[in-house]
Design an enzyme around this catalytic site. Sequence first.
Site, PDB file in Angstrom:
ATOM      1  N   GLU A 321       0.823  -1.209   0.000  1.00  0.00           N
ATOM      2  CA  GLU A 321       0.000   0.000   0.000  1.00  0.00           C
ATOM      3  C   GLU A 321       0.859   1.262   0.000  1.00  0.00           C
ATOM      4  OE1 GLU A 321      -2.896  -0.642  -0.766  1.00  0.00           O
ATOM      5  OE2 GLU A 321      -2.886  -2.744  -0.219  1.00  0.00           O
ATOM      6  N   TYR A 405      -1.411  -8.413 -10.731  1.00  0.00           N
ATOM      7  CA  TYR A 405      -0.404  -8.160  -9.705  1.00  0.00           C
ATOM      8  C   TYR A 405       0.893  -8.918 -10.003  1.00  0.00           C
ATOM      9  CZ  TYR A 405      -4.094  -6.303  -6.566  1.00  0.00           C
ATOM     10  OH  TYR A 405      -5.116  -5.573  -6.003  1.00  0.00           O
TER      11      TYR A 405
END
Length: 627
Positions: A321, A405
């Site tokens: 993040e 991802y």
Amino acid sequence: MRFLAAASLLFLSACGLSESGDTNAPKVAPILTSEDAVDIQTFAEPQKARVTHVDLDLELDFEQQMVSGSAMLDIIAEPDVDTVVLDNDGYTVETITDGEGKPLEYSVGEVVEGKGAPLTVTMGKARELTISYSAKDAAALQWLTPEQTAGGEHPYLFSQGQATLNRTWIPTQDSPGIRQTWSARITAPEDLTVVMSGLAGDEPEVLDDNRRAFTFEMDKPVAPYLIAIAAGDIVFQELGPRSGVWSEPSMIEAAAAELSDTEAMIDAAEKLYGEYRWGRYDMIVLPPAFPYGGMENPVMTFLTPTFIAGDRSLTGLIAHELAHSWSGNLVTNANWTDSWLNEGVTSYFENRIVEEIYGKKRADQEAALSFAAIEETLAEVGMDAPGTALHQEVNVDSIGSAIVYDKGAYFLRTVESIVGRDRFDAWLQQWFDNHAFQPATSAMILADLQENLVKDEAEAEKLMLREWIYEPGLPSNVAKPDPAAFAEVDAAAQAFADERTLDEADWAKWTSAERQRFLASLPRELKEAELAALDEALKLSTNNNNEELFLWLKLALENRYEAVVPTTETFLANVGRRKFVAPLFETLMEQGDWGQAIAKRTYAKTRPSYHSVTQGTVDGLVLGGSR
């Protein structure tokens, strides 16, 4: 540069760049007009008129589970354009006025499933609009009763805007390519605290009606899905000079302990790829209903409590993040067909932060888990499946996170392995610097690689850049993980498969990545006695690491192991993270009458506690989309 011309960066004639502080952030960001940058998921026509700033003034009503108030929008448009099109997915418009308070005509068009409806405003020469509105039952907003919180005394609210849910509660042009600055004034009951993904203003104002007003500002243009809000009985603990964590009081100590490496992660990220440009890096650990592991809202990352293991073994999530502060927030995919530009680049960056903080062994192991996910996905869907390309064609669904991802990260790992880390890092930092606060496309990053990294044709052939981005499957030049990363664990898994033997001392000393690898490598068909022996020896059903517990429950349910059903029901009642919830319900539904009965009775109880993101997936699995 050539790629800028090819991508067609456009500033409308009324738009010039103005500096924001010392961060060189444009007040008005450019948009992209090339064909591959067009976002078909928005009704907006940003080439004609677009939103550049949103100023919210909203009241939170927990009894009605509704937000209401106004949004003032700044618009830039060509001189002869007299309408602007916004996105509306359920909020109710009361009035729209211009900057002088004069009513403006507007219309709400036909609803398109999954997209909402166009809100077309006839603005004439006005370039400032105020929309009075309310939003009830907005899909982006999760309203929790006191009973659904850890404290049990106060209600709670949080939002999740990605990918196109913010149009359910904010009237704007909801597209990642239309970056906007924003500000907000939010009122809430006086015993609740409000946080948002912008820098907080002065101390909240105490109002006469037992409420408080909180103010926030984001002076850098961001993709509108990054506007986020949370409100509840929350407290703050500082982690470092520019970082801290919010959570419910009962969780704050555990959260702060798990996040103690945050400031070191920020330093490591800056060392790798340049200045952190958002001022603060705070986080909020939300109630378990939050549907994702984390959401990279600027200056206020939203986190699931499921990452708290007590030993910082799952803090790769924080590295991920944080890395989004560069890839995703600073440079953003222009539309969702290029979401690998957000997630794949971030996953690569995450692994580099993990290597800096926790060492090469852990980074290599986590990368090996990532590669295994790619291989598993490709084995299931086929190397030629169109959804396995990084750039997604319109109307082709991505196969999932293993592509967006993991394949995205392995693309960059492969490039790094060919050109060398020093050259690669210099290239990636200039990518972030030269495209800061701007949208991007696959075509742009390909052109940038060719222009600013590739040294000659021979190297270009080795890199296979176009194949990686536009072709399905895995190119032949992929830099595979070190086979020794899990040598000991793989040997233990094989020994169990061959002889059903296990050294419990090995499990005790393994990292979480090693334990996850072991659980994922076990035979998929096991007898009840074998499952019971595993559970007793490794204490799997009482594991505090949710990644490991999830893998164990999935394996046990695949074998209809009745003993884990109570643990599964408790897990599904206390966790709303879609990554865990959906596969467990899917596994149950695949077990015939036995599993389907468990799934249906459990979902009847747990569904109200899940965010709409999780509900949308599980409804299709358990209810057949009938609800």
